[in-house]
Motif scaffolding. Structure first.
Motif, PDB file in Angstrom:
ATOM      1  N   ALA A   3       0.827  -1.210   0.000  1.00  0.00           N
ATOM      2  CA  ALA A   3       0.000   0.000   0.000  1.00  0.00           C
ATOM      3  C   ALA A   3       0.852   1.247   0.000  1.00  0.00           C
ATOM      4  N   VAL A   4       1.985   1.216   0.748  1.00  0.00           N
ATOM      5  CA  VAL A   4       2.857   2.394   0.804  1.00  0.00           C
ATOM      6  C   VAL A   4       3.516   2.642  -0.544  1.00  0.00           C
ATOM      7  N   ALA A   5       4.033   1.572  -1.145  1.00  0.00           N
ATOM      8  CA  ALA A   5       4.720   1.717  -2.430  1.00  0.00           C
ATOM      9  C   ALA A   5       3.781   2.192  -3.529  1.00  0.00           C
ATOM     10  N   SER A   6       2.496   1.892  -3.405  1.00  0.00           N
ATOM     11  CA  SER A   6       1.550   2.285  -4.446  1.00  0.00           C
ATOM     12  C   SER A   6       1.160   3.748  -4.352  1.00  0.00           C
ATOM     13  N   LEU A   7       1.514   4.408  -3.248  1.00  0.00           N
ATOM     14  CA  LEU A   7       1.205   5.822  -3.126  1.00  0.00           C
ATOM     15  C   LEU A   7       2.000   6.628  -4.151  1.00  0.00           C
ATOM     16  N   HIS A   8       1.421   7.761  -4.580  1.00  0.00           N
ATOM     17  CA  HIS A   8       2.122   8.630  -5.516  1.00  0.00           C
ATOM     18  C   HIS A   8       3.260   9.339  -4.787  1.00  0.00           C
ATOM     19  N   PRO A   9       4.406   9.548  -5.459  1.00  0.00           N
ATOM     20  CA  PRO A   9       5.518  10.251  -4.795  1.00  0.00           C
ATOM     21  C   PRO A   9       5.125  11.595  -4.200  1.00  0.00           C
ATOM     22  N   ARG A  10       4.211  12.320  -4.842  1.00  0.00           N
ATOM     23  CA  ARG A  10       3.789  13.601  -4.273  1.00  0.00           C
ATOM     24  C   ARG A  10       3.175  13.410  -2.886  1.00  0.00           C
ATOM     25  N   ASP A  11       2.436  12.320  -2.706  1.00  0.00           N
ATOM     26  CA  ASP A  11       1.788  12.080  -1.417  1.00  0.00           C
ATOM     27  C   ASP A  11       2.797  11.670  -0.353  1.00  0.00           C
ATOM     28  N   VAL A  12       3.808  10.935  -0.753  1.00  0.00           N
ATOM     29  CA  VAL A  12       4.778  10.406   0.202  1.00  0.00           C
ATOM     30  C   VAL A  12       5.854  11.435   0.554  1.00  0.00           C
ATOM     31  N   GLU A 324       9.424   3.450 -16.542  1.00  0.00           N
ATOM     32  CA  GLU A 324       9.266   3.359 -15.087  1.00  0.00           C
ATOM     33  C   GLU A 324       8.817   4.677 -14.471  1.00  0.00           C
ATOM     34  N   ALA A 325       9.189   5.797 -15.092  1.00  0.00           N
ATOM     35  CA  ALA A 325       8.809   7.113 -14.564  1.00  0.00           C
ATOM     36  C   ALA A 325       7.482   7.594 -15.119  1.00  0.00           C
ATOM     37  N   ARG A 326       7.144   7.189 -16.348  1.00  0.00           N
ATOM     38  CA  ARG A 326       5.914   7.691 -16.966  1.00  0.00           C
ATOM     39  C   ARG A 326       4.674   7.284 -16.186  1.00  0.00           C
ATOM     40  N   ARG A 327       4.735   6.179 -15.441  1.00  0.00           N
ATOM     41  CA  ARG A 327       3.558   5.722 -14.694  1.00  0.00           C
ATOM     42  C   ARG A 327       3.092   6.745 -13.674  1.00  0.00           C
ATOM     43  N   TRP A 328       3.995   7.623 -13.219  1.00  0.00           N
ATOM     44  CA  TRP A 328       3.619   8.618 -12.216  1.00  0.00           C
ATOM     45  C   TRP A 328       2.996   9.868 -12.833  1.00  0.00           C
ATOM     46  N   PHE A 329       2.977   9.940 -14.145  1.00  0.00           N
ATOM     47  CA  PHE A 329       2.450  11.132 -14.807  1.00  0.00           C
ATOM     48  C   PHE A 329       1.237  10.813 -15.672  1.00  0.00           C
ATOM     49  N   VAL A 330       0.625   9.665 -15.434  1.00  0.00           N
ATOM     50  CA  VAL A 330      -0.605   9.325 -16.132  1.00  0.00           C
ATOM     51  C   VAL A 330      -1.732  10.194 -15.573  1.00  0.00           C
ATOM     52  N   PRO A 331      -2.483  10.875 -16.433  1.00  0.00           N
ATOM     53  CA  PRO A 331      -3.567  11.723 -15.921  1.00  0.00           C
ATOM     54  C   PRO A 331      -4.544  10.938 -15.053  1.00  0.00           C
ATOM     55  N   VAL A 332      -4.970  11.579 -13.977  1.00  0.00           N
ATOM     56  CA  VAL A 332      -5.922  10.948 -13.069  1.00  0.00           C
ATOM     57  C   VAL A 332      -7.320  11.054 -13.671  1.00  0.00           C
ATOM     58  N   THR A 333      -8.032   9.940 -13.699  1.00  0.00           N
ATOM     59  CA  THR A 333      -9.406   9.953 -14.187  1.00  0.00           C
ATOM     60  C   THR A 333     -10.347   9.602 -13.065  1.00  0.00           C
ATOM     61  N   HIS A 334     -11.528  10.137 -13.113  1.00  0.00           N
ATOM     62  CA  HIS A 334     -12.526   9.905 -12.074  1.00  0.00           C
ATOM     63  C   HIS A 334     -13.775   9.277 -12.682  1.00  0.00           C
TER      64      HIS A 334
END
Length: 334
Positions: A3-12, A324-334
């Protein structure tokens, strides 16, 4: 993945020390109608090329409006802001708070197109009293959420830079080189305004460092001044690199389209930095953001924060990121 690793770097990483808000590294100014329209068209073209809006366009009332035609120019700026494509970042520089056109600028521009703007720039800010004057005008126009950028242009303003940066409504501080030099009654020679001299004269260097330090102290964006020798690509590139690497600036003004790409290049991380940052961030996420050794060097959340900010800068300047880095910049969808 835990759960911790899945957090976004901005949150951590950014909770304890968020640092400056991320803004495009180039802020391009234009005030004449034809050039403003060309600037907006170029912004859209380069956004398509890079896959992101990589520079702001700031429409200029202070230097762009003809004397006596300030109200008409403000109306033109509103028209252009409304016509900008979705996702583009458009700001406006209004007149100084003590100028007769200031109230009209704010009522028209902030009152009519605040929702279409990325920021509003107030020039010749001398103290927090000027900031409060601008804030009151924004609030009166119903634009209380519009980010406020300020221009530091005098020795007195430099003296108050930390107080100005501390104001919660200020997002960015810019250095006004030309007015700063001319405020010294010719004590600073003319070459202090040049691409080389502005990095060597002690009073100019001191002002630049003071503004950058004040901005970083309060998590604001320091924005570097202009280079007037726009036809000299070497001088432009040199100045942009020094601003980014030696003086701590996160953003720089452009006054000619030819300056935009050199600024993007100078302020973007190189391939080696991106590669190292990606590897360290990937390892950190796998370790649940605990301290680890990477190539014989200890890293923890302080250094993770640094490398995350490198990746953010790379993304903001349109650099291609590893998978590996692009996964953190995928637009958030709701």
């Amino acid at each position: 993945m835990t759960a911790v690793a899945s957090l976004h770097p901005r949150d951590v990483l950014l909770g304890a020390q968020a640092g400056a808000v991320a803004l495009p590294v180039c802020d391009h100014y234009s005030g004449v109608e034809a050039r403003m329209r060309k600037s907006l068209a170029l912004q859209a073209e380069m956004a398509e090329e890079f896959g992101a809006c990589v520079f702001d366009v700031t429409l200029d009332c202070e230097d762009g409006a003809p004397v006596g035609g300030e109200a008409e120019h403000a109306a033109l700026v509103c028209e252009l802001a409304r016509a900008a494509l979705p996702g583009m970042r458009v700001g406006v520089r209004v007149h100084p708070v003590d100028h007769p056109a200031f109230d009209g600028d704010m009522a028209t521009i902030a009152g009519q197109v605040a929702s279409r703007l990325s920021h509003l720039m107030v020039p010749k800010v001398e103290s927090t009293a000027d900031v409060e004057r601008a804030v009151a005008a924004l609030d009166a126009a119903g634009a209380g959420e519009l980010p406020l950028h300020v221009l530091i242009e005098s020795p007195r303003a430099v003296r108050h830079a930390f107080d100005i940066a501390a104001h919660p409504r200020v997002q960015s501080l810019s250095f006004g080189l030309m007015d700063f030099v001319s405020a010294h009654a010719s004590a600073i020679p003319a070459d202090g305004m040049g691409a080389t001299g502005q990095f060597t004269h002690p009073l100019v260097v001191r002002a630049k460092l003071e503004i950058a330090s004040a901005a970083h102290a309060y998590g604001k964006v320091p924005s570097h001044c202009v280079v007037t020798e726009f036809s000299d690509a070497h001088a432009m590139g040199m100045a942009a690199r020094r601003a980014a690497r030696e003086f701590g600036y996160l953003r720089m003004w452009s006054i000619h389209p030819s300056q935009i790409r050199p600024i993007l290049l100078a302020f973007s991380p190189d391939e080696e930095q991106i590669h190292i940052a990606t590897k360290i961030m990937d390892a950190a996420a796998a370790a649940d953001w605990a301290p680890l050794s990477f190539d014989g060097t200890l890293h923890d959340r302080a250094s993770y924060r640094h490398f995350w900010q490198i990746l953010e800068r790379a993304h903001a300047t349109g650099r291609r990121l590893p998978e590996e880095a692009r996964r953190w910049f995928v637009p958030v969808t709701h």
